[in-house]
Scaffold this motif. Structure first.
Motif, PDB file in Angstrom:
ATOM      1  N   GLN A  13       8.105  -5.981  -7.969  1.00 50.80           N
ATOM      2  CA  GLN A  13       9.214  -5.475  -7.208  1.00 50.80           C
ATOM      3  C   GLN A  13       8.967  -5.713  -5.435  1.00 50.80           C
ATOM      4  N   GLU A  14       7.533  -5.344  -5.408  1.00 46.58           N
ATOM      5  CA  GLU A  14       7.173  -5.530  -4.008  1.00 46.58           C
ATOM      6  C   GLU A  14       6.657  -6.758  -3.281  1.00 46.58           C
TER       7      GLU A  14
ATOM      8  N   LEU B 149       1.284   4.339  -2.717  1.00 44.76           N
ATOM      9  CA  LEU B 149       1.136   5.532  -2.581  1.00 44.76           C
ATOM     10  C   LEU B 149       2.485   6.328  -2.876  1.00 44.76           C
ATOM     11  N   LYS B 150       3.417   5.768  -3.321  1.00 45.84           N
ATOM     12  CA  LYS B 150       4.702   6.567  -3.756  1.00 45.84           C
ATOM     13  C   LYS B 150       4.562   6.445  -5.233  1.00 45.84           C
ATOM     14  N   GLY B 151       3.424   6.020  -5.741  1.00 45.19           N
ATOM     15  CA  GLY B 151       3.314   6.202  -7.151  1.00 45.19           C
ATOM     16  C   GLY B 151       3.554   5.333  -8.181  1.00 45.19           C
ATOM     17  N   MET B 152       3.747   3.927  -7.532  1.00 48.37           N
ATOM     18  CA  MET B 152       4.232   2.855  -8.468  1.00 48.37           C
ATOM     19  C   MET B 152       3.207   2.182  -9.049  1.00 48.37           C
ATOM     20  N   SER B 153       3.403   1.934 -10.346  1.00 51.94           N
ATOM     21  CA  SER B 153       2.290   1.205 -11.306  1.00 51.94           C
ATOM     22  C   SER B 153       2.078  -0.320 -10.658  1.00 51.94           C
TER      23      SER B 153
ATOM     24  N   LEU C  15       0.687  -1.136   0.001  1.00 50.26           N
ATOM     25  CA  LEU C  15      -0.030   0.044  -0.083  1.00 50.26           C
ATOM     26  C   LEU C  15       0.909   1.328  -0.102  1.00 50.26           C
TER      27      LEU C  15
END
Lengths: 292, 335
Positions: free
Chosen positions: B250-251, B239-243, B235
């Motif tokens: 990545q996460e 909110l950092k703006g990742m697609s 989440l």
């Protein structure tokens, strides 16, 4: 005249699941640039709903039924998702509640701390690394080089929260939403983190929405406060006004419920049942007024 | 995993192989079927049979036979195949590389196909397409490798002949290979004609072995990815703006891959068992195909040798999976 940074006007929302129970009732508030506003209320008061709406992460179970949510004059509720994503992490960032779960266990601190700098500011290489070290120094972490190479499980909760604070302020946002950032921490660490947040906020001139259930925390860090009950604004004003001269009986009762370290014999009084009856009556009144 | 624990695992492996050897050795001699009876002509006299038995040491007491076999194993002498009259180790050496190339191809295919389906499924969650994908995946989970093999023979062999259905290399290509690793060797020689031909021969058996693996990986990984995607750190990254794609890759992926990896190891060992039938169906000259011949001919030394090799493969795969799992988990790496 420039519009306020955030202006929420008559925002209403209801829960899809619980048969349309209102979660926000006609909420209005404004936030100026550089202002720290506390959003206070018990669970279910709607404070997190407001924060999530600002961040654009409302769950599908909550539907906005009316009102506006403006950021620099532009309505966030109708903004195209691409623009919203560009704005997220650059203009509006989040300090999450629980530092134990908010960091990815499989990525190094440096990678997670610098996401915003890479994606939003385009920093790379040595400039990025130097900025990461600066950020950690700013939140008073010793041995920044070692910490940057670490994984989250190697750091304490207070340390992780400092890192999350550094990451939130890193891209130079206009608004930081802090979602109960000290609830999951030890009391001793809480105080340091609050002080740190206030210092970061002052240094960067960032506006902060501080979601909390603790009026004591509000008194320490917030310029102004909005008190909510069951999705309705009960009282709003500068922190000094609200705490020194509460208008509503509920606010008075909440202040009385806080611990009094100066007078150990007092405080910790539960909010009297009569006040909840009064609140319910007021809510019923607005509902009746709102009905056609 | 520390060096000591790797060493311990290897010591355990030797014990395990010893147990496998004992069980196979005894079972083969307890079940009906006489290797000598398979090779004699109808005109052989009882004296001829006795001489042949003595020649292969089959007249000795069971315990003595076993210890003789173990003694020879220690000298890396796996005995001589009764039916093929050649050294067991040499035969395995010729056939095992074919099986390794096939199982490795199937593993790569299974991981890629399963991984892509899992990631796509997570990206499409809560859409109608997700339900369709889950349904198809459920069907694929239910179909075993040999059914795929037969279906592919029917599809490609009869309806749409685009890939060769048997063997490992077109006999018309008269390349002399120095090693039995045809794919690796032709790659190393930049002989693209051979590479293409070897790959074309691999397609069908690889699909038969790899599709069930892909289905298992897709199901497990999608589940784990779905769980990871609702974690707080995802989440925050959103909110950092990742697609969304980047969030998954990545996460979530590295945190979700653990259970899938363990299961892939287990499935991979099943897959090696599956080569026996699949290699047979596609006349692929691997060790599994040879195993069937060995069993038909009651070729005791060859069966024992093949079973030991299978056992060793299982153990190596399990150790490798644990090593990779450790690598992927920073907690254990830096704990």
């Amino acid at each position: 005249m420039t519009p306020p940074l955030v202006s929420i006007e008559a925002l209403s929302a209801s829960s899809v699941r619980e048969g349309g129970t209102p979660v926000l009732r006609d909420v209005s508030l404004t936030l100026e640039r550089g202002e720290v506003r506390g959003l206070v209320g018990e669970s279910g008061a709607g404070k997190s709903t407001i924060a999530k709406a600002l961040l654009g992460i409302l769950p599908e179970t909550i539907r906005i039924t009316g009102g506006w949510l403006r950021f620099e004059g532009r309505d966030l509720l109708t903004m195209p998702s691409g623009e919203l994503r560009a704005m997220r992490g650059r203009d509006i960032t989040l300090i999450p509640q629980d530092p134990q779960t908010a960091l990815n266990p499989a990525r190094t601190i440096e990678a997670q701390l610098t996401d915003g700098l890479r994606m939003k500011l385009g920093l790379r290489g040595t400039a990025l690394h130097a900025r990461a070290i600066e950020l950690l120094e700013e939140v008073q972490i010793r041995e920044p080089d070692r910490v940057l190479r670490s994984y989250p499980h190697q750091l304490s909760g207070g340390m992780r929260q400092r890192i999350l604070i550094a990451a939130a302020f890193a891209p130079g946002p206009k608004l930081v939403v802090a979602d109960e950032p000290t609830t999951a921490l030890d009391v001793t660490v809480q105080k340091e983190i609050l002080r740190l947040m206030r210092r970061m906020q002052e240094r960067h001139g960032t506006a902060v929405i501080f979601v909390t259930h603790d009026l004591g925390v509000v008194a320490k860090v917030c310029d102004s406060v909005t008190l909510l009950y069951a999705g309705k604004v009960i009282e709003a004003g500068t922190t000094a006004d609200v705490i020194e001269r509460p208008q509503h009986a509920y606010t008075k009762a909440l202040i009385a419920a806080g611990p009094r370290y100066d007078r150990p014999g007092q405080g910790l009084e539960p909010v009297p049942e009569a006040i909840f009856r009064q609140l319910r009556a007021e809510l019923a009144g607005t509902a009746a007024k709102g009905a056609p | 995993m520390t060096l000591t624990s790797v060493f311990n695992r290897l010591a355990m492996a030797v014990l395990t192989l010893l147990g496998v050897g004992l069980v196979v050795f005894v079972l083969l001699r307890v079940v009906p079927g006489d290797p000598v009876a398979m090779m004699i002509s109808p005109s052989a006299t009882p004296a001829d049979i006795a001489a042949l038995r003595a020649h292969y040491g089959l007249d000795l007491p069971l315990a003595e036979q076993f210890f003789l076999w173990l003694r020879d194993l220690l000298h890396l002498d796996f005995g001589t195949s009764i039916s093929l009259r050649r050294g067991v180790l040499q035969l395995i050496g010729e056939r095992l590389p074919a099986t390794l190339e096939l199982t490795f191809a199937a593993l790569v295919f299974g991981i890629l196909a399963g991984g892509i389906v899992a990631v796509a499924g997570v990206l499409l969650r809560r859409t109608p397409l997700e339900a369709v994908m889950d349904f198809v995946n459920g069907l694929f989970l239910a179909v075993p490798d040999f059914v795929w093999a037969l279906a592919l023979v029917l599809l490609v062999g009869v309806l749409w002949p685009i890939f060769p259905l048997s063997g490992r290399l077109d006999p018309a290509l008269s390349t002399d290979f120095y090693t039995p690793f045809y794919l690796l060797e032709s790659l190393a020689r930049f002989n693209w004609t051979d590479v293409g031909d070897v790959l074309a021969h691999l397609v069908m058996p690889t699909l038969a072995l790899g599709l069930p693996l892909a289905a298992v990986i897709a199901r497990t990984l999608k589940e784990a990815l779905g769980e990871a995607m609702v974690q707080d750190y995802v989440l925050l990254a959103r909110l950092k703006g990742m697609s969304e794609t980047r969030l998954v890759l990545q996460e979530a992926l590295r945190n979700a891959v653990g259970p899938t990896l363990t299961l892939t190891g287990v499935q991979f060992t099943f897959m090696i068992g599956g080569t026996v039938i699949v290699e047979r169906i596609f006349a692929y000259p691997g060790i599994g195909n040879m195993a069937i011949d060995a069993v038909i001919n009651r070729d005791l030394p060859l069966i024992q040798g093949i079973v030991l090799v299978f056992g060793a493969l299982f153990i190596v795969i399990n150790i490798a999976v644990d090593l990779i799992a450790d690598r992927l988990n920073p907690r254990q790496l830096h704990g």
